[in-house]
Scaffold this motif. Structure first.
Motif, short mmCIF file in Angstrom:
data_model
loop_
_atom_site.label_atom_id
_atom_site.label_comp_id
_atom_site.label_asym_id
_atom_site.label_seq_id
_atom_site.Cartn_x
_atom_site.Cartn_y
_atom_site.Cartn_z
N GLY A 503 0.81 -1.08 -0.02
CA GLY A 503 0.00 0.08 0.03
C GLY A 503 0.98 1.15 0.11
O GLY A 503 2.10 1.09 0.21
N ALA A 504 0.32 2.22 -0.24
CA ALA A 504 0.80 3.62 -0.25
C ALA A 504 0.92 4.32 0.87
O ALA A 504 1.26 5.70 1.22
CB ALA A 504 0.46 4.71 -1.28
N ASP A 505 0.50 3.60 2.13
CA ASP A 505 0.30 4.28 3.45
C ASP A 505 1.59 3.77 4.47
O ASP A 505 1.39 4.23 5.77
CB ASP A 505 -1.13 3.98 4.06
CG ASP A 505 -1.51 2.49 4.14
OD1 ASP A 505 -0.67 1.65 3.43
OD2 ASP A 505 -2.53 2.31 4.71
N VAL A 506 2.28 3.25 3.85
CA VAL A 506 3.75 2.74 4.72
C VAL A 506 4.68 3.84 4.74
O VAL A 506 5.05 4.41 3.87
CB VAL A 506 4.31 1.47 4.21
CG1 VAL A 506 5.75 1.28 4.98
CG2 VAL A 506 3.51 0.35 4.22
N GLU A 507 4.90 4.53 6.14
CA GLU A 507 5.66 5.80 6.13
C GLU A 507 7.07 5.52 6.93
O GLU A 507 7.71 6.42 7.07
CB GLU A 507 4.91 6.77 7.14
CG GLU A 507 3.42 7.28 6.29
CD GLU A 507 3.82 8.06 5.48
OE1 GLU A 507 4.76 8.40 5.11
OE2 GLU A 507 2.49 8.61 5.00
N LEU A 508 7.22 4.18 7.26
CA LEU A 508 8.47 3.92 7.96
C LEU A 508 8.77 2.47 7.73
O LEU A 508 8.01 1.64 8.01
CB LEU A 508 8.43 4.55 9.48
CG LEU A 508 9.42 4.34 10.42
CD1 LEU A 508 10.25 5.13 9.75
CD2 LEU A 508 8.98 4.81 11.72
N ILE A 509 10.00 2.16 7.87
CA ILE A 509 10.64 0.92 7.85
C ILE A 509 11.75 0.80 8.68
O ILE A 509 12.82 1.62 8.49
CB ILE A 509 11.11 0.55 6.35
CG1 ILE A 509 9.73 0.60 5.14
CG2 ILE A 509 11.50 -0.91 6.43
CD1 ILE A 509 10.25 0.08 3.95
N LEU A 510 11.57 -0.26 9.76
CA LEU A 510 12.66 -0.35 10.82
C LEU A 510 13.14 -1.85 10.66
O LEU A 510 12.41 -2.88 10.51
CB LEU A 510 12.10 -0.13 12.19
CG LEU A 510 11.61 1.09 12.49
CD1 LEU A 510 11.05 1.25 14.03
CD2 LEU A 510 12.43 2.16 12.08
N ILE A 511 14.49 -2.10 10.52
CA ILE A 511 15.44 -3.28 10.04
C ILE A 511 16.16 -3.35 11.48
O ILE A 511 17.08 -2.77 11.44
CB ILE A 511 15.93 -3.34 8.73
CG1 ILE A 511 15.06 -2.65 7.67
CG2 ILE A 511 16.31 -4.67 8.30
CD1 ILE A 511 15.75 -2.68 6.53
N ASP A 512 15.87 -4.58 12.00
CA ASP A 512 16.89 -4.84 13.10
C ASP A 512 18.21 -5.37 12.47
O ASP A 512 18.23 -6.29 11.54
CB ASP A 512 16.20 -5.82 14.10
CG ASP A 512 17.18 -5.94 15.34
OD1 ASP A 512 18.02 -6.65 15.43
OD2 ASP A 512 16.55 -5.33 16.19
N THR A 513 19.34 -4.93 13.16
CA THR A 513 20.59 -5.47 12.48
C THR A 513 20.83 -6.99 12.85
O THR A 513 21.56 -7.47 12.12
CB THR A 513 21.97 -4.87 13.36
OG1 THR A 513 21.44 -5.08 14.76
CG2 THR A 513 21.81 -3.30 13.19
N HIS A 514 20.09 -7.80 13.59
CA HIS A 514 20.14 -9.13 13.88
C HIS A 514 19.29 -9.97 13.05
O HIS A 514 19.12 -10.93 13.40
CB HIS A 514 19.85 -9.27 15.51
CG HIS A 514 20.92 -8.81 16.39
ND1 HIS A 514 20.42 -7.51 16.97
CD2 HIS A 514 21.84 -8.83 16.69
CE1 HIS A 514 21.58 -7.16 17.84
NE2 HIS A 514 22.51 -7.98 17.63
N GLN A 515 18.81 -9.24 12.11
CA GLN A 515 17.52 -9.81 11.41
C GLN A 515 18.17 -11.27 10.69
O GLN A 515 19.24 -11.19 10.13
CB GLN A 515 17.27 -8.93 10.12
CG GLN A 515 15.86 -9.38 9.37
CD GLN A 515 16.33 -10.36 8.12
OE1 GLN A 515 17.54 -10.24 7.70
NE2 GLN A 515 15.36 -11.23 7.90
N VAL A 516 17.55 -12.31 11.04
CA VAL A 516 17.90 -13.53 10.73
C VAL A 516 17.00 -14.25 9.63
O VAL A 516 17.51 -15.69 9.29
CB VAL A 516 18.40 -14.44 11.94
CG1 VAL A 516 19.64 -13.80 12.55
CG2 VAL A 516 17.31 -14.54 12.85
N GLY A 517 15.74 -14.09 9.72
CA GLY A 517 14.69 -14.91 9.13
C GLY A 517 15.02 -14.74 7.62
O GLY A 517 15.01 -13.57 7.05
#
Length: 770
Positions: A503-517
């Motif tokens: 959608g066009a309503d996503v205003e922020l993306i946060l990514i954890d540095t430990h992202q493992v999935g």
């Protein structure tokens, strides 16, 4: 004769006495405890009182390493609010380094900047006093030594000395020798004199303009070349200013004016574009610009915002380029671009396209599709998303739909569909729908998906958290929820990408540095998010411990705009690091875009044969969501009637059957469902058919009953079902009861006429049928 000693004298005597005492520790018989002690405040014969005494004491303590003891005196000094005379005494007696030294210690660092500002302001006020400047200007025609001293003092006044020198050049009955000497010394000022000297080039007095041009060449600042160019390119062959400007350009560039590598128009247009692209650094959020005052015949300063300064210089240079060549398209493009961008900054995006008080939008429309197309393309290249949106809106108003399919190159409106700005994407999609093209064109398949993303806008801004650890991700999501976001946690990079691009309503993306999935690494996630137009403009933060930041610096260089965020423990800490709530659209804008997107999809659905019609199937999911939003449900119902999909028919059927919906919405959904049934055949579920039949039997609202009946008919009922229903048909309504009126009088029978006997009822035949 006796006199009272100053605090400085007393301080010096105390220091000598203390030094002697310290030195005595090296003599035989002296106790060793007294050695190495630097005299402190306790040795002062008198407590400092005046601002100058306070500074004297603090300066001594700082120089002797007693920083903590100096702080109280510095605080008292600041509270005393020293005037310019005291500050200038400090500068002259102790030097500027006495103030700058405060920045060396953590205890006094907080005072370094305020004191430096106070001292600089006092120095400027002193050096720019009119009487002082005038006195030294008058000395410019004296002996060589006096001239040198006067120039030193005038350089202290910076650009503010130039108006007084210009006035001196314009004095009546000024001898030619003195005038030449003043003009010569004007060119011996430093680079701070360049801005007001450039303003003097606008003087109608050819001699003054020539003096300013010569001075600019002598000072040697190449920044003056673009400003000298219009004067050098004039066709007035007999102008002394023209010749002086050409000589100055040759002196500044090392090449004659006629042999310059770029034409005058290119020099001016290129310089204007630099201001448009924010390539010039200003010292702060405001800037001092100088303009020529024709009445006073001097350059005058004006404090403006940084944005206004860019507009002043950029548009001025572009207009000068167009004076030399009105047909130059790049100059037209940069002028229109900057005018539109500044108009958006001043009045907002919506006001510019509807009722622009600046006149920039009207001028852009009148410039024509060629110029506007290039404005749009350069805005996309420069990443100016709001400008791209305005340019796309304007271009859509004056473009010919046949150009979409006739040109060899991709149309700028189609390019905007893939730009990084969502506002620009929507403006381009809207413009293409409103053009009503008759044939498919390159990029036409992108229009409906873009509108579908905007239809699905939610009231609250969405945020996506990508973290393989669900507990950790949910904790961060709870902080986002407290800030007003609607967060979604994705355990893999691929899932996060899908969530962010839906959608066009996503205003922020946060990514954890430990992202493992999942198989995607951090660099893979960043690369995919930045490469896709749907997510390229969304702010991205990589979240982790502070110690991880340095290791990620190299990664961030490849992805400008991606920032590091230390793992927050509270919503307040998160908000402080974000600097508020990052959001490209306000809540009202999201709702407005959603409503308009639904209406545009409805318009597409109402045009059979449109090149966008075949793509409506891709919007089915978003339209189904829009059916449940009051501001979009009617338009969504209209659009879904042309979606050749079972989901679309079943979604419409659910609305028709939902008695909690408004009558208007149920009627609209019924009409579109009937249209869909006619075009694509029955795709509703069997249980929905049963419910629609039952709803027809129970409905008492005539309009809804007719709408439901049309659905039953379009579902092609079996003959037995139709016959059973027709048995209950009673087309003639019951006759209304007669009104109560007086009966006419029964006439009296004549005496000779007997009364008629009542007729006997004859029973019907045995085989008669009702």
């Amino acid at each position: 004769m006796c006199r009272n000693s100053s605090f400085r004298d007393r301080l010096a005597i105390s220091c000598v006495v203390a030094s002697l005492a310290a030195g005595a520790s090296f003599l035989p018989g002296v106790v060793a405890d007294a050695r190495g002690q630097v005299p402190g405040p306790e040795t002062f014969s008198k407590e400092p009182q005046t601002p100058l005494e306070l500074w004297e004491a603090a300066d001594y303590l700082l120089r002797t390493g007693q920083v903590q003891q100096a702080v109280p005196y510095l605080n008292k000094f600041m509270k005393s609010k020293p005037d310019d005379a005291v500050l200038l005494q400090i500068r002259d007696r102790y030097g500027v380094g006495s103030v700058l030294r405060l920045d060396n210690y953590p205890e006094t660092r907080v005072l370094a900047r305020p004191l430096s500002s106070l001292l600089a302001a006092a120095s400027l006020r002193s050096s720019t006093r009119p009487d002082r400047i005038q006195r030294f200007v008058n000395t410019l025609t004296k002996s060589a030594e006096e001239q040198e001293y006067a120039l030193e003092r005038l350089r202290e006044a910076g650009p503010y000395a130039v108006p007084y020198v210009v006035q001196a050049l314009d004095r009546a009955n000024l001898p030619a020798e003195e005038r030449a000497l003043i003009a010569y010394n004007l060119g011996r000022l430093d680079r701070s004199a360049v801005p007001p000297l450039i303003a003097v080039l606008d003087s109608a007095d050819g001699r003054l303009a020539a003096d300013a041009a010569s001075a600019l060449g002598a000072i040697g600042d190449a920044r003056a070349v673009p400003s000298l160019t219009p004067l050098a390119a004039t066709t007035n062959l007999g102008s002394p200013a023209r010749d002086a400007a050409r000589r100055a350009i040759a002196r500044l560039t090392g090449r004659s004016f006629d042999s310059q590598s770029r034409s005058p128009v290119r020099v001016l247009a290129d310089e204007a574009r630099k201001y448009h692209r924010h390539a010039f650094l200003f010292p702060g959020d405001s800037a001092l610009i100088w303009e020529w005052d024709a009445e006073q015949k001097v350059p005058v300063p004006r404090q403006v915002s940084r944005s206004d300064a860019e507009a002043f210089f950029g548009q001025r240079l572009a207009r000068e380029a167009l004076k030399l060549d009105p047909s130059d398209v790049p100059a037209q493009v940069v002028l229109v671009s900057q005018a539109l961008e500044k108009a958006v900054e001043k009045v907002g995006f919506k006001a510019v396209t509807s009722n622009d008080p600046t006149g920039a939008y009207a001028s852009a429309l009148a410039a024509g599709p060629n110029v506007l197309g290039q404005v749009l393309q350069t805005a996309i290249t420069d990443g100016k998303t709001d400008l791209a949106a305005v340019a796309a809106t304007a271009l859509g108003q004056i473009s010919d739909r046949d150009v979409l399919t006739s040109g060899r190159r991709v149309h700028p409106l189609v390019e905007a569909l893939s730009s990084s700005g969502r506002r620009a994407q929507f403006a381009a999609a809207r413009a293409l729908v409103l053009l009503e093209p008759q044939r498919p064109f390159a990029g036409s398949s992108q229009v409906v998906p873009i509108l579908a993303r905007f239809v699905a806008n939610q009231p609250a801004p969405r945020a996506v958290v990508i973290d393989g650890n669900l507990d950790r991700g949910n904790l961060l999501a709870s902080h986002l929820k407290a800030l007003g976001y609607d967060p979604q946690v994705a355990r893999t990079g691929a899932d996060g990408f899908r969530a962010a691009s839906d959608g066009a309503d996503v205003e922020l993306i946060l990514i954890d540095t430990h992202q493992v999935g999942g198989p995607w690494r951090l660099v893979d996630i960043l690369a995919n998010l930045r490469a896709d137009a749907r997510t390229a403009g969304i702010p991205i933060y990589v979240v982790g411990p502070l110690g991880n930041q340095a290791a990620l610096d190299a990664t961030f260089k490849n992805y400008p705009g991606v920032k590091f965020l230390v793992t927050p423990t509270t919503p307040a800490i998160l908000e402080r690091q974000l600097g508020g709530r990052p959001s490209e659209f306000s809540d009202q804008e999201r709702a407005a875009y959603s409503t308009e997107a639904a209406a545009l999809l409805a318009a597409v659905a109402s045009r059979p044969g449109s090149p966008f019609e075949a793509d409506l199937r891709q919007a089915e999911g978003a339209l189904s969501l829009a059916l449940n939003t009051p501001t979009t449900n009617l338009a969504a119902a209209t659009a879904m009637g042309d979606v050749p999909d079972a989901g679309a028919q079943r979604g419409l059927a659910e609305v028709v059957l939902d008695v909690s919906k408004t009558t208007a919405l149920r009627l609209a959904a019924a009409r579109q469902l009937a249209r869909s049934l006619q075009r694509f055949g029955p795709l509703v579920s069997a249980d929905q058919e049963v419910k629609l039949l039952a709803a027809l039997d129970q409905e008492r609202e005539p309009a809804l009953r007719i709408a439901l009946a049309s659905l039953i008919g379009a579902l092609r009922p079996k003959p037995a079902q139709a016959g059973s229903r027709l048995q209950r048909l009673n087309p003639l309504p019951a006759a209304p009861a007669p009104e109560s009126v007086p009966s006419p009088p029964t006439p009296e029978p004549a005496a000779s006429e007997p009364m008629p006997a009542p007729a006997e009822e004859v029973p019907p035949p045995a085989d008669a049928k009702p």
